[in-house]
Design a protein around this motif. Structure first.
Motif, PDB file in Angstrom:
ATOM      1  N   LYS A  80       0.842  -1.203   0.000  1.00 38.81           N
ATOM      2  CA  LYS A  80       0.000   0.000   0.000  1.00 38.81           C
ATOM      3  C   LYS A  80       0.874   1.249   0.000  1.00 38.81           C
ATOM      4  O   LYS A  80       1.924   1.274   0.646  1.00 38.81           O
ATOM      5  CB  LYS A  80      -0.881   0.028   1.258  1.00 38.81           C
ATOM      6  CG  LYS A  80      -1.789  -1.172   1.402  1.00 38.81           C
ATOM      7  CD  LYS A  80      -2.606  -1.114   2.696  1.00 38.81           C
ATOM      8  CE  LYS A  80      -3.398  -2.411   2.856  1.00 38.81           C
ATOM      9  NZ  LYS A  80      -4.228  -2.410   4.082  1.00 38.81           N
ATOM     10  N   THR A  81       0.417   2.269  -0.672  1.00 37.72           N
ATOM     11  CA  THR A  81       1.193   3.508  -0.745  1.00 37.72           C
ATOM     12  C   THR A  81       0.276   4.719  -0.766  1.00 37.72           C
ATOM     13  O   THR A  81      -0.815   4.668  -1.332  1.00 37.72           O
ATOM     14  CB  THR A  81       2.059   3.497  -2.022  1.00 37.72           C
ATOM     15  OG1 THR A  81       3.071   2.502  -1.884  1.00 37.72           O
ATOM     16  CG2 THR A  81       2.733   4.842  -2.272  1.00 37.72           C
ATOM     17  N   THR A  82       0.739   5.799  -0.146  1.00 35.94           N
ATOM     18  CA  THR A  82       0.132   7.113  -0.334  1.00 35.94           C
ATOM     19  C   THR A  82       1.168   8.030  -0.970  1.00 35.94           C
ATOM     20  O   THR A  82       2.306   8.114  -0.487  1.00 35.94           O
ATOM     21  CB  THR A  82      -0.343   7.694   1.015  1.00 35.94           C
ATOM     22  OG1 THR A  82      -1.380   6.850   1.528  1.00 35.94           O
ATOM     23  CG2 THR A  82      -0.887   9.117   0.844  1.00 35.94           C
ATOM     24  N   ALA A  83       0.763   8.674  -2.065  1.00 35.87           N
ATOM     25  CA  ALA A  83       1.662   9.548  -2.813  1.00 35.87           C
ATOM     26  C   ALA A  83       1.004  10.915  -2.963  1.00 35.87           C
ATOM     27  O   ALA A  83      -0.215  11.025  -3.010  1.00 35.87           O
ATOM     28  CB  ALA A  83       1.959   8.944  -4.185  1.00 35.87           C
ATOM     29  N   VAL A  84       1.870  11.943  -3.050  1.00 36.12           N
ATOM     30  CA  VAL A  84       1.379  13.317  -3.097  1.00 36.12           C
ATOM     31  C   VAL A  84       1.740  13.937  -4.433  1.00 36.12           C
ATOM     32  O   VAL A  84       2.871  13.803  -4.894  1.00 36.12           O
ATOM     33  CB  VAL A  84       2.019  14.134  -1.950  1.00 36.12           C
ATOM     34  CG1 VAL A  84       1.538  15.579  -1.983  1.00 36.12           C
ATOM     35  CG2 VAL A  84       1.714  13.501  -0.611  1.00 36.12           C
ATOM     36  N   CYS A  85       0.797  14.633  -5.035  1.00 35.73           N
ATOM     37  CA  CYS A  85       1.044  15.319  -6.300  1.00 35.73           C
ATOM     38  C   CYS A  85       1.883  16.572  -6.033  1.00 35.73           C
ATOM     39  O   CYS A  85       1.489  17.433  -5.241  1.00 35.73           O
ATOM     40  CB  CYS A  85      -0.285  15.702  -6.936  1.00 35.73           C
ATOM     41  SG  CYS A  85      -0.112  16.355  -8.600  1.00 35.73           S
ATOM     42  N   CYS A  86       3.046  16.660  -6.670  1.00 31.32           N
ATOM     43  CA  CYS A  86       3.978  17.761  -6.399  1.00 31.32           C
ATOM     44  C   CYS A  86       4.543  18.332  -7.693  1.00 31.32           C
ATOM     45  O   CYS A  86       4.712  17.614  -8.676  1.00 31.32           O
ATOM     46  CB  CYS A  86       5.148  17.264  -5.541  1.00 31.32           C
ATOM     47  SG  CYS A  86       4.699  16.916  -3.839  1.00 31.32           S
ATOM     48  N   LEU A  87       4.820  19.619  -7.654  1.00 32.80           N
ATOM     49  CA  LEU A  87       5.588  20.268  -8.714  1.00 32.80           C
ATOM     50  C   LEU A  87       7.034  20.313  -8.231  1.00 32.80           C
ATOM     51  O   LEU A  87       7.326  20.869  -7.160  1.00 32.80           O
ATOM     52  CB  LEU A  87       5.038  21.673  -8.977  1.00 32.80           C
ATOM     53  CG  LEU A  87       5.598  22.387 -10.213  1.00 32.80           C
ATOM     54  CD1 LEU A  87       5.312  21.595 -11.486  1.00 32.80           C
ATOM     55  CD2 LEU A  87       4.984  23.789 -10.318  1.00 32.80           C
ATOM     56  N   CYS A  88       7.920  19.688  -9.006  1.00 30.11           N
ATOM     57  CA  CYS A  88       9.305  19.508  -8.567  1.00 30.11           C
ATOM     58  C   CYS A  88      10.248  20.219  -9.538  1.00 30.11           C
ATOM     59  O   CYS A  88      10.054  20.163 -10.758  1.00 30.11           O
ATOM     60  CB  CYS A  88       9.683  18.023  -8.554  1.00 30.11           C
ATOM     61  SG  CYS A  88       8.481  16.974  -7.710  1.00 30.11           S
ATOM     62  N   GLY A  89      11.268  20.852  -9.009  1.00 27.03           N
ATOM     63  CA  GLY A  89      12.275  21.481  -9.874  1.00 27.03           C
ATOM     64  C   GLY A  89      13.137  22.429  -9.082  1.00 27.03           C
ATOM     65  O   GLY A  89      12.735  22.889  -8.007  1.00 27.03           O
ATOM     66  N   ASP A  90      14.331  22.711  -9.609  1.00 22.45           N
ATOM     67  CA  ASP A  90      15.254  23.614  -8.916  1.00 22.45           C
ATOM     68  C   ASP A  90      15.474  23.180  -7.467  1.00 22.45           C
ATOM     69  O   ASP A  90      15.588  24.021  -6.561  1.00 22.45           O
ATOM     70  CB  ASP A  90      14.733  25.060  -8.926  1.00 22.45           C
ATOM     71  CG  ASP A  90      14.487  25.565 -10.340  1.00 22.45           C
ATOM     72  OD1 ASP A  90      15.197  25.086 -11.238  1.00 22.45           O
ATOM     73  OD2 ASP A  90      13.614  26.408 -10.528  1.00 22.45           O
ATOM     74  N   GLY A  91      15.485  21.882  -7.231  1.00 19.73           N
ATOM     75  CA  GLY A  91      15.721  21.390  -5.881  1.00 19.73           C
ATOM     76  C   GLY A  91      14.563  21.595  -4.923  1.00 19.73           C
ATOM     77  O   GLY A  91      14.689  21.366  -3.731  1.00 19.73           O
ATOM     78  N   GLN A  92      13.402  22.012  -5.462  1.00 21.88           N
ATOM     79  CA  GLN A  92      12.245  22.236  -4.582  1.00 21.88           C
ATOM     80  C   GLN A  92      11.097  21.316  -4.957  1.00 21.88           C
ATOM     81  O   GLN A  92      10.958  20.909  -6.110  1.00 21.88           O
ATOM     82  CB  GLN A  92      11.791  23.696  -4.693  1.00 21.88           C
ATOM     83  CG  GLN A  92      12.834  24.665  -4.146  1.00 21.88           C
ATOM     84  CD  GLN A  92      12.213  26.008  -3.837  1.00 21.88           C
ATOM     85  OE1 GLN A  92      11.528  26.592  -4.661  1.00 21.88           O
ATOM     86  NE2 GLN A  92      12.449  26.490  -2.624  1.00 21.88           N
ATOM     87  N   VAL A  93      10.285  21.007  -3.972  1.00 19.52           N
ATOM     88  CA  VAL A  93       9.141  20.117  -4.146  1.00 19.52           C
ATOM     89  C   VAL A  93       7.931  20.804  -3.502  1.00 19.52           C
ATOM     90  O   VAL A  93       7.935  21.042  -2.298  1.00 19.52           O
ATOM     91  CB  VAL A  93       9.413  18.762  -3.458  1.00 19.52           C
ATOM     92  CG1 VAL A  93       8.189  17.876  -3.490  1.00 19.52           C
ATOM     93  CG2 VAL A  93      10.605  18.065  -4.124  1.00 19.52           C
ATOM     94  N   CYS A  94       6.906  21.180  -4.312  1.00 14.28           N
ATOM     95  CA  CYS A  94       5.717  21.874  -3.779  1.00 14.28           C
ATOM     96  C   CYS A  94       4.460  21.071  -4.094  1.00 14.28           C
ATOM     97  O   CYS A  94       4.230  20.716  -5.253  1.00 14.28           O
ATOM     98  CB  CYS A  94       5.578  23.253  -4.422  1.00 14.28           C
ATOM     99  SG  CYS A  94       6.974  24.328  -4.075  1.00 14.28           S
ATOM    100  N   LYS A  95       3.661  20.829  -3.060  1.00 17.51           N
ATOM    101  CA  LYS A  95       2.379  20.157  -3.284  1.00 17.51           C
ATOM    102  C   LYS A  95       1.518  20.954  -4.254  1.00 17.51           C
ATOM    103  O   LYS A  95       1.525  22.190  -4.222  1.00 17.51           O
ATOM    104  CB  LYS A  95       1.614  20.028  -1.957  1.00 17.51           C
ATOM    105  CG  LYS A  95       2.181  19.007  -1.016  1.00 17.51           C
ATOM    106  CD  LYS A  95       1.266  18.871   0.205  1.00 17.51           C
ATOM    107  CE  LYS A  95       1.970  18.078   1.301  1.00 17.51           C
ATOM    108  NZ  LYS A  95       1.144  17.975   2.521  1.00 17.51           N
ATOM    109  N   THR A  96       0.776  20.252  -5.065  1.00 14.49           N
ATOM    110  CA  THR A  96      -0.069  20.908  -6.055  1.00 14.49           C
ATOM    111  C   THR A  96      -1.332  20.063  -6.223  1.00 14.49           C
ATOM    112  O   THR A  96      -1.290  18.856  -6.025  1.00 14.49           O
ATOM    113  CB  THR A  96       0.722  21.076  -7.384  1.00 14.49           C
ATOM    114  OG1 THR A  96      -0.011  21.919  -8.241  1.00 14.49           O
ATOM    115  CG2 THR A  96       0.986  19.763  -8.059  1.00 14.49           C
ATOM    116  N   PRO A  97      -2.490  20.698  -6.549  1.00 14.57           N
ATOM    117  CA  PRO A  97      -3.714  19.904  -6.714  1.00 14.57           C
ATOM    118  C   PRO A  97      -3.571  18.897  -7.849  1.00 14.57           C
ATOM    119  O   PRO A  97      -2.900  19.167  -8.851  1.00 14.57           O
ATOM    120  CB  PRO A  97      -4.778  20.955  -7.067  1.00 14.57           C
ATOM    121  CG  PRO A  97      -4.237  22.255  -6.540  1.00 14.57           C
ATOM    122  CD  PRO A  97      -2.740  22.157  -6.673  1.00 14.57           C
TER     123      PRO A  97
END
Lengths: 142, 142, 142, 142
Positions: free
Chosen positions: D107-124
């Motif tokens: 089982k897994t829970t994963a989060v939708c993220c915008l990733c780049g420039d060493g940063q990871v931001c949650k996104t809808p």
């Protein structure tokens, strides 16, 4: 002319690295998966029990040349060719093609061994397997 | 005579296979870990950011010869030697010793590249790194 | 208070993925490396021969929570704590700390088994190991 | 009733360990391969470029229960079910069946993220993907 064994294998995410490409060591795993699939296509398994031990094929030498990188979800066409069949060893090549280009060629020599009790002894290639390997040597890739 | 970079690395359980030995493809991962540790011993990282891209060292050819198997929890002594330094590439060897025997030798040629935006371009080896690599070529293993 | 077993482990390049971070599945390999290093610190091996078979510890459940990513060459401090010792199984946690933050916590339950001839049978934890595991349960992490 | 996404995946030799079985950490790689194949079956990729960055799905929690071992060349039937769809995350299960038995559930829970420039931001979660995930939640495994 008979054609060699081929299969398609997609690059998986866990096989990529922080450079965004298929990690170079994973070509050897994919090469081996192709070899084992070829053996299954002969109705054989690369690892078979025998007298409380097992017959296996330890590698003595392996190499890979890399021409182009592969990326996550790329479909790679793998072509397996036997290049030499000796009394106790054989050599093979796996060609990696992707988007119409050959991106890598991997080569291996493996030795037929009886393994068990922490010991590994060279043993002649069984006749049934030998004749299959010789037949696979006569194929001609595209 | 200066001595080459060495390190000790234990065989981990997940690196073994059903034949009870270190899987042949994992030698390339251990070879690379040795290379990267050598770079850190120079005060460098094999992968460095540059102008929004990064400098990396894709492999063009790699190979390994296997003389004896290694097993779970074996301690392997790894010896890293630079064998060639070109304008845009270098070659190195890693020797695997275990219980007083050389069990494998792995070799690689890698190319200095500027990577980014899905592109990989060869680039000259930076002077600071080049002089370190040349120095590492002059070492003499035991 | 006695302190738990800890070790430092660097993130290797082959363990990263195309997202530029330590691939989530590799936390389980690092967790296991920590467990096995703890066993060695007890003077034990997690896999020991017995009567032509071997005693091993197959996993029945494992999990990991991820709080922050780790990257190539990050040094991770790993803290190993035994959380339960039963008659035939034990549970442990490994905490992953990096740059002063806890970035992940992994947990596993493993069962003591006698393995061989293709069979796996639960067996009581040997007394010598049991007392070590109980002692490791009484440690208090920082 | 609609059926969930399934696929067959053979255990490869490099995925086994010295206990002769599929190493427990590799179930997570196979779980992920199943998830990504499910995404492709929706016409999507789990990792897509966006505005010079990429949308990815880092994991926040994952777990696996193991009931029976799997061995080299075993064919595993994998069944993928979405169990929850949130605004920015989703959860799924993969069931591993082999020779008519369920051998593991991951089982897994994963989060939708915008990733780049060493940063990871949650996104809808994008609407097109969200509706597909919700549809996959309504399937009923055998």
């Amino acid at each position: 002319m008979p054609r060699p064994f081929t299969m398609i294998r997609r690059v998986q995410f866990a096989e990529t690295d922080a450079a965004g490409i298929l990690h170079f060591a994973n070509y050897f795993r994919i090469m081996e998966e192709t070899e084992h699939a070829f053996w299954r296509s002969m109705g054989q398994s690369i690892m078979t029990p025998k007298d409380g031990k097992h017959v296996g094929w330890p590698r003595v030498a392996t190499e890979c040349e890399y021409f182009e990188p592969a990326r996550f979800e790329d479909e790679i066409e793998l072509t397996f060719v036997v290049t030499r069949v000796g009394d106790q060893s054989y050599s093979f090549e796996v060609r990696f093609d992707c988007r119409g280009k050959t991106i890598a060629i991997a080569k291996t020599t493996a030795v037929c061994c009886l393994c068990g009790d922490g010991q590994v002894c060279k043993t002649p290639i069984p006749d049934a397997i030998r004749s299959e390997l010789v037949a696979a040597m006569a194929t001609v890739p595209n």
